[in-house]
Design a protein around this motif. Structure first.
Motif, short mmCIF file in Angstrom:
data_model
loop_
_atom_site.label_atom_id
_atom_site.label_comp_id
_atom_site.label_asym_id
_atom_site.label_seq_id
_atom_site.Cartn_x
_atom_site.Cartn_y
_atom_site.Cartn_z
N SER A 169 8.59 -5.77 23.31
CA SER A 169 7.63 -5.57 24.54
C SER A 169 6.31 -5.80 24.38
O SER A 169 6.07 -5.83 23.13
N LYS A 170 5.66 -5.75 25.28
CA LYS A 170 4.02 -6.03 24.95
C LYS A 170 3.35 -4.95 24.82
O LYS A 170 3.74 -3.83 25.62
N VAL A 171 2.57 -4.67 23.96
CA VAL A 171 1.60 -3.37 23.79
C VAL A 171 0.26 -3.78 24.02
O VAL A 171 -0.30 -5.03 23.85
N SER A 172 -0.60 -2.75 24.36
CA SER A 172 -2.08 -3.07 24.32
C SER A 172 -2.88 -3.32 23.10
O SER A 172 -2.46 -2.92 22.06
N TYR A 173 -3.71 -3.89 23.32
CA TYR A 173 -4.69 -4.12 22.02
C TYR A 173 -5.12 -2.94 21.46
O TYR A 173 -5.36 -2.86 20.28
N LEU A 174 -5.23 -1.90 22.35
CA LEU A 174 -5.85 -0.65 21.90
C LEU A 174 -4.52 0.22 21.49
O LEU A 174 -4.48 1.27 22.10
N SER A 175 -3.76 -0.15 20.60
CA SER A 175 -2.66 0.67 20.15
C SER A 175 -2.58 0.75 18.40
O SER A 175 -3.35 -0.17 17.77
N LEU A 176 -2.08 1.84 18.07
CA LEU A 176 -2.11 1.79 16.68
C LEU A 176 -0.77 2.45 16.31
O LEU A 176 -0.12 3.20 17.27
N LEU A 177 -0.69 2.73 15.10
CA LEU A 177 0.61 3.12 14.18
C LEU A 177 0.14 4.09 13.25
O LEU A 177 -0.64 3.81 12.43
N ILE A 178 0.60 5.46 13.41
CA ILE A 178 0.38 6.11 12.22
C ILE A 178 1.74 6.52 11.26
O ILE A 178 2.89 7.03 12.00
N VAL A 179 1.74 6.29 10.15
CA VAL A 179 2.88 6.44 9.29
C VAL A 179 2.70 7.39 8.24
O VAL A 179 1.93 7.27 7.68
N LYS A 180 3.46 8.38 8.37
CA LYS A 180 3.53 9.40 7.09
C LYS A 180 4.39 9.14 6.37
O LYS A 180 5.70 8.86 6.43
N ASN A 181 4.14 9.08 4.95
CA ASN A 181 5.01 8.59 3.98
C ASN A 181 6.01 9.72 3.32
O ASN A 181 5.28 10.36 2.53
N PRO A 182 7.43 9.77 3.73
CA PRO A 182 7.88 10.78 3.09
C PRO A 182 8.51 10.73 1.54
O PRO A 182 8.66 11.59 0.96
N HIS A 183 8.20 9.60 1.05
CA HIS A 183 8.18 9.23 -0.28
C HIS A 183 7.38 9.72 -1.48
O HIS A 183 7.69 9.60 -2.47
N ARG A 184 6.10 10.28 -0.80
CA ARG A 184 5.10 10.75 -1.78
C ARG A 184 5.34 12.12 -2.08
O ARG A 184 5.39 13.00 -1.03
N VAL A 185 5.30 12.61 -3.23
CA VAL A 185 5.70 14.16 -3.46
C VAL A 185 4.51 14.75 -4.00
O VAL A 185 3.64 14.35 -4.48
N LEU B 165 0.85 -1.22 -0.13
CA LEU B 165 -0.03 -0.06 0.02
C LEU B 165 0.82 1.28 -0.13
O LEU B 165 0.41 2.44 -0.52
N LEU B 166 1.97 1.20 0.31
CA LEU B 166 2.92 2.45 0.76
C LEU B 166 3.06 3.29 -0.55
O LEU B 166 2.86 4.40 -0.23
N PRO B 167 3.33 2.88 -1.73
CA PRO B 167 3.48 3.80 -2.96
C PRO B 167 2.33 4.44 -3.00
O PRO B 167 2.32 5.65 -3.74
N ASP B 168 1.04 4.14 -2.64
CA ASP B 168 -0.21 4.78 -3.25
C ASP B 168 -0.93 5.76 -2.00
O ASP B 168 -1.77 6.37 -2.11
N PHE B 169 -0.32 5.96 -0.98
CA PHE B 169 -0.98 6.62 0.09
C PHE B 169 0.15 7.57 0.87
O PHE B 169 1.32 7.04 1.18
N ASP B 170 -0.09 8.75 1.39
CA ASP B 170 0.52 9.66 2.13
C ASP B 170 0.63 9.35 3.64
O ASP B 170 1.51 9.48 4.36
N THR B 171 -0.45 8.78 4.18
CA THR B 171 -0.72 8.34 5.48
C THR B 171 -1.03 6.91 5.60
O THR B 171 -2.17 6.59 4.93
N LEU B 172 -0.38 6.06 6.49
CA LEU B 172 -1.16 4.60 6.96
C LEU B 172 -1.57 4.64 8.18
O LEU B 172 -0.43 5.23 9.09
N VAL B 173 -2.42 4.27 8.35
CA VAL B 173 -3.15 4.06 9.92
C VAL B 173 -3.18 2.59 9.97
O VAL B 173 -4.12 1.87 9.37
N LEU B 174 -2.31 2.17 10.87
CA LEU B 174 -2.13 0.66 11.32
C LEU B 174 -2.82 0.30 12.46
O LEU B 174 -2.39 0.73 13.65
N MET B 175 -4.13 -0.37 12.24
CA MET B 175 -4.84 -0.67 13.59
C MET B 175 -4.42 -2.17 14.05
O MET B 175 -4.05 -3.08 13.34
#
Length: 267
Positions: free
Chosen positions: A234-250, A177-187
């Motif tokens: 480490s262990k993380v909570s089920y209620l965790s997410l990652l927000i990834v901003k894609n610097p490779h999209r112009v 998905l990375l080439p097509d999106f400026d922001t990825l939200v990973l749940m």
């Protein structure tokens, strides 16, 4: 003399009450008004008999007292379809008698009831048993928009593209998905946290990556950039997410050609 028939009792409405991701201040006015009613039944999800309901915790921290009738519904953490179907059926059979007796049932949901929430499963199962049951959803604040607000990071701007993906699809799927999106939200990143950290490093994405755990709760945790590497192992909570901003999209290239007019066909 015609026979007098008793009026048919009203069927109660099944409500999905969105509470926001954790901060009681993000409960909407519409949800707050619904929670003030004393003639309803509250039900709320739990993941096991030993784990308290996070949704109920939000309203308790808001100092909203439950009505006389309230009960947890078990939604186990499993990908076993048969176990899930049994749990949904049992939950539906629990709430249906109240609905058929004319009482409104409020299902408390952390986040938004339409976004990766158990309310949809319950609603479909209830309607499968009785398709006359009315449904109503009160929209709420999503965890990822609340997380961006806490971080001071725009969720999207102008013509940005955004993908919201359960990380359980796997790192390879996310990578495609990375080439097509400026922001990825990973749940739901808990099972894949180490793999995701490796991927962020390999793709040079750490600088624009943000980890948020239990956003809006008293024990919220946030890490950004290279500091995320401290999560490895480490262990993380089920209620965790990652927000990834894609610097490779112009910016400007992402919709290149979209506004060009289609040439008129020649004779």
């Amino acid at each position: 003399m015609s026979e007098i028939t008793a009026p048919t009792p009203r069927t109660g409405t099944l409500w999905g009450i969105s509470l926001g991701p954790g901060d009681p201040g993000l409960i909407t006015r519409a949800a707050w008004a619904a929670l003030q009613r004393r003639d309803t039944v509250w039900v709320y999800p739990v993941r096991s008999g030993k784990t308290p309901s996070y949704a109920l915790d939000i309203v308790q921290r808001a100092e909203l007292p439950p009505p006389e009738t309230h009960t947890p519904l078990l939604f186990p953490m499993t990908h076993d379809g048969e176990k899930l179907a049994r749990a949904w059926l049992k939950a539906a059979q629990t709430v249906l008698p109240w609905l058929q007796a004319g009482r409104d049932v409020l299902f408390l949901v952390e986040g938004d009831a339409s976004t990766y929430a158990t309310f949809g499963h319950l609603a479909r199962t209830v309607r499968g048993l009785d398709d006359t049951v009315p449904l109503q959803v009160v929209a709420g604040v999503n965890s990822f928009t609340a997380a961006c607000a806490d971080l001071g990071e725009p969720f999207s701007e102008q013509d940005d593209t955004v993908a919201i993906v359960p990380a359980a699809y796997g790192v390879r799927a996310v990578d495609r998905l990375l080439p097509d999106f400026d922001t990825l939200v990973l749940m739901k990143i808990k099972p894949l946290i180490d793999e995701l950290l490796d991927w962020l490093e390999a793709r040079d994405l750490l600088a624009g990556a943000h980890f948020v755990e239990r956003v809006g709760a008293l024990d919220e945790r946030r890490l950004s950039g290279p500091a995320l590497l401290a999560l490895r192992g480490s262990k993380v909570s089920y209620l965790s997410l990652l927000i990834v901003k894609n610097p490779h999209r112009v910016r400007g290239e992402r919709i290149k050609g979209c506004l060009k007019k289609t040439p008129e066909p020649t004779a």
